[in-house]
Design an enzyme around this catalytic site. Structure first.
Site, mmCIF file in Angstrom:
data_model
loop_
_atom_site.group_PDB
_atom_site.id
_atom_site.type_symbol
_atom_site.label_atom_id
_atom_site.label_comp_id
_atom_site.label_asym_id
_atom_site.label_seq_id
_atom_site.Cartn_x
_atom_site.Cartn_y
_atom_site.Cartn_z
ATOM 1 N N TRP A 115 8.070 -6.348 4.302
ATOM 2 C CA TRP A 115 7.399 -5.950 3.127
ATOM 3 C C TRP A 115 6.645 -7.503 2.876
ATOM 4 O O TRP A 115 7.225 -8.506 2.707
ATOM 5 C CB TRP A 115 7.890 -5.679 1.851
ATOM 6 N N GLU A 117 7.329 -1.743 5.349
ATOM 7 C CA GLU A 117 7.089 -1.031 3.971
ATOM 8 C C GLU A 117 5.793 -1.218 3.468
ATOM 9 O O GLU A 117 5.208 -2.227 3.424
ATOM 10 C CB GLU A 117 8.162 -1.823 3.225
ATOM 11 N N LYS A 167 2.786 -0.215 0.458
ATOM 12 C CA LYS A 167 2.657 -0.723 -1.025
ATOM 13 C C LYS A 167 0.957 -0.134 -1.559
ATOM 14 O O LYS A 167 0.325 -0.462 -0.583
ATOM 15 C CB LYS A 167 3.056 -1.850 -1.361
ATOM 16 N N ASP A 178 9.008 3.440 -0.554
ATOM 17 C CA ASP A 178 9.360 2.743 -1.916
ATOM 18 C C ASP A 178 8.948 3.779 -2.938
ATOM 19 O O ASP A 178 7.804 3.915 -3.034
ATOM 20 C CB ASP A 178 9.129 1.443 -1.906
ATOM 21 N N HIS A 215 6.195 2.405 -4.909
ATOM 22 C CA HIS A 215 5.057 1.944 -4.542
ATOM 23 C C HIS A 215 3.508 2.808 -4.418
ATOM 24 O O HIS A 215 2.845 2.433 -3.625
ATOM 25 C CB HIS A 215 5.341 1.234 -3.033
ATOM 26 N N HIS A 260 13.357 3.213 0.111
ATOM 27 C CA HIS A 260 13.896 2.447 -1.273
ATOM 28 C C HIS A 260 13.898 3.154 -2.361
ATOM 29 O O HIS A 260 12.387 3.617 -2.863
ATOM 30 C CB HIS A 260 12.937 1.148 -1.086
ATOM 31 N N ASP A 280 4.124 -0.425 -10.421
ATOM 32 C CA ASP A 280 5.363 -0.825 -9.412
ATOM 33 C C ASP A 280 6.422 -1.481 -10.370
ATOM 34 O O ASP A 280 6.471 -2.968 -9.821
ATOM 35 C CB ASP A 280 5.146 -1.153 -8.376
ATOM 36 N N ASP A 316 9.724 -1.245 -10.703
ATOM 37 C CA ASP A 316 11.073 -1.204 -10.094
ATOM 38 C C ASP A 316 12.248 -0.916 -11.163
ATOM 39 O O ASP A 316 12.824 -1.810 -11.243
ATOM 40 C CB ASP A 316 11.329 -2.605 -9.135
ATOM 41 N N ASP A 341 16.264 -0.087 -4.831
ATOM 42 C CA ASP A 341 15.215 -1.310 -5.043
ATOM 43 C C ASP A 341 14.759 -1.266 -6.326
ATOM 44 O O ASP A 341 13.763 -0.821 -6.753
ATOM 45 C CB ASP A 341 14.063 -1.345 -4.009
#
Length: 422
Positions: free
Chosen positions: A189, A230, A232, A263, A266, A290, A298, A300, A330
Site C-alpha cells: 500500500w 492494496e 484506496k 480494506d 478504503h 483488511h 478512512d 481505521d 487493520d
C-alpha cells in the site's frame, strides 16, 4: 468458574437444539471457526511508530488520535502485548508486521537496505508460538515520502529508493515464509496522491505501473511469499486523487495474478466491500481482506459488530471462499486500551464468521431458487435472534479462552500490572 462453566454449557445445550431444528450442526460450525487464522496487525500496539527511531511523523495519510497510557515503546513490550491479546482470542492466528518494525540494533539501516536478519527476533518469536507472519513495506513516515509520493514520485532517484524498498521487502517476506513453513503475504500500500484536483491523473499511474513491474520482476515461489496490492479511495492529503485506486489495482492484480487487498475502510462510506468479493474472485486466485471500520473517512476504527462485518463474513462462507481469502485486521486506536482493541476487533470478526457457519445457507438458496422470497426473508430475520452468543461462549470455554463476560477482567489486570508501569 465452575458455576459459570455450567451456565455456559446449559446455554449451549439449548442453543444446539435450536440450531438443530434448522438443520445446523453447531459442533461442525465450532470446528470450522477453530480453523480460521486471522492476521493481527502489529501497529495497533504502538500507534504505527515502529522502531526505526528516525523521528519521522507517521504522515502518509495516516493519523493516530488519543493518548491512552501503556503504549509499547520497544519490540519486547509490543510482543508482550501481542501475546496477551492472542491469549484472549480463540484459535491459532498470525501476525502482520510493517517494515518499520525492523530491529537493527544501534545501526541506522535505511529502508532500501533492510535484510531478513533485521526481523530475525520476530521470526524466532513467531516460531516459538507456532505463528505465521505477514509483511508490509512501509511507504510513509520517511524523508523521501514527505511530499506524499513514493512509487509514483516524479523524481527517478526517489522512485528508485522505494522500488528497492519493495524488492527488499519481498525477499524478507520470502525468508519469513521459508523460516516458518507458511506463506507470508506481503502487501503493498502506498500513500501517493493529491490533496486537491490534479492536472494530470495519467502520468503518476504510468510511473506506478513501471515501478510495480520492477518491484515484482523477480519471481518468488508463492509457497513462501504471496504478493498483494492494496487500493484506496481517498485519505488525508489525498482527498482528491489516489494514484493506486481500486480500478488501477484491480486491473494490475488480474493482469499479473497478484492478490488484491480490499480494506473495508478504503472506500466511500456508503460502499460495501462484501459485494465486491464474488466479482473479484472470478478474476484472481486469491484475495487479502483488511477488515477495518471507517467512520465518515478512512479512520481505521476498531472492528465492531456491524451489518457490513456480518455481510463480509456471510459472503466468505456462502461463496466457500475462505481457502482463497487471507483475513487481516487493520485499525489503530490510541483512545482506548490498545490490547483490548485487538481483542474486541478480532473476536468480532471471528463471531461474524461463526454466525455465517451457523446459517442454513442451502435452505435459503432453495427458497431463492423457488422464488419464495417471503420464506427467505422470514428465515433471515429469524436467524438474527438465534443464540449465537451461547455457541461462541461455549467455543471459548472449550479452547480455554475467557468468555464475553470474562475477558475484560483479564485486560484490566494486565493494565494494572504491566501497562500502567511503563
Amino acid at each position: 468458574m465452575l458455576e459459570l462453566n455450567e451456565t455456559l454449557e446449559a446455554a449451549y445445550s439449548v442453543a444446539r437444539q435450536m440450531y438443530e431444528e434448522l438443520g445446523i450442526d453447531t459442533e461442525a460450525a465450532i470446528h470450522q471457526i477453530s480453523q480460521i487464522a486471522l492476521s493481527l496487525h502489529c501497529w495497533q500496539g504502538d500507534d504505527i511508530s515502529g522502531f526505526e527511531n528516525n523521528g519521522e511523523d507517521i504522515s502518509g495519510g495516516l493519523a493516530i488520535t488519543g493518548a491512552y497510557p501503556g503504549k509499547a515503546s520497544c519490540p519486547e513490550e509490543l510482543r508482550e502485548d501481542i501475546e496477551k491479546a492472542m491469549s484472549l482470542i480463540p484459535g491459532q492466528h498470525r501476525l502482520n508486521l510493517h517494515a518499520n518494525y525492523a530491529e537493527t540494533g544501534n545501526q541506522k539501516i535505511d529502508r532500501n537496505d533492510l535484510q531478513p536478519e533485521h526481523f530475525q527476533n520476530w521470526i524466532d518469536w513467531a516460531k516459538s508460538f507456532g505463528l505465521g507472519l505477514d509483511f508490509n513495506p512501509t511507504y510513509f513516515a520517511h524523508a523521501k515520502a514527505k511530499d506524499g509520493f513514493t512509487l509514483a514520485h516524479p523524481d527517478q532517484g526517489i522512485r528508485q529508493f522505494w522500488i528497492d524498498h519493495g524488492i527488499a521487502c519481498r525477499k524478507i517476506g520470502e525468508y519469513m515464509g521459508k523460516s516458518l513453513g507458511t506463506p507470508c503475504v506481503t502487501d503493498f500500500w502506498i500513500p501517493d496522491g493529491f490533496k486537491d484536483t490534479p492536472a494530470d491523473r495519467k502520468t503518476p499511474r504510468l510511473r506506478l505501473l513501471d515501478s510495480l513491474d520492477e518491484v515484482f520482476s523477480e519471481t518468488i515461489d508463492p509457497t513462501f511469499n504471496k504478493d498483494a496490492v492494496e487500493c484506496k479511495l481517498f485519505g488525508i492529503g489525498s482527498e482528491s486523487y489516489v494514484v493506486g485506486s481500486h480500478e488501477f489495482y484491480l486491473g494490475y492484480a488480474i493482469k499479473n495474478q497478484k492478490l488484491l487487498c480490499l480494506d473495508s475502510g478504503h472506500f466511500h462510506p456508503t460502499e460495501s466491500i462484501s459485494d465486491k468479493i464474488s466479482s473479484v474472485l472470478l478474476w484472481v486466485d486469491e484475495m487479502l481482506l483488511h477488515v477495518s471500520r471507517g467512520v465518515r473517512w478512512d479512520s481505521d476504527h476498531v472492528v465492531t459488530w456491524t451489518d457490513e462485518l456480518q455481510a463480509i463474513a456471510l459472503e466468505l462462507v456462502r461463496g466457500n471462499y475462505l481457502n482463497r481469502v487471507h483475513l487481516g485486521l487493520d485499525f489503530f486506536d490510541a483512545s482506548i486500551n490498545r490490547v483490548a482493541a485487538w481483542v474486541i476487533g478480532s473476536r468480532n470478526l471471528l463471531k461474524a464468521l461463526l454466525m455465517a457457519f451457523l446459517e442454513p445457507t442451502q435452505t435459503l438458496r432453495q427458497y431463492e431458487l423457488e422464488g419464495d422470497y417471503t420464506s427467505r426473508l422470514a428465515l433471515m430475520e429469524q436467524l438474527k435472534m438465534m443464540p449465537l452468543g451461547a455457541v461462541w461462549d461455549y467455543y471459548c470455554m472449550k479452547v480455554g479462552v475467557p468468555s464475553e463476560r470474562e475477558w475484560l477482567n483479564e485486560i484490566k489486570h494486565y493494565e494494572q500490572d504491566v501497562l500502567s508501569r511503563r
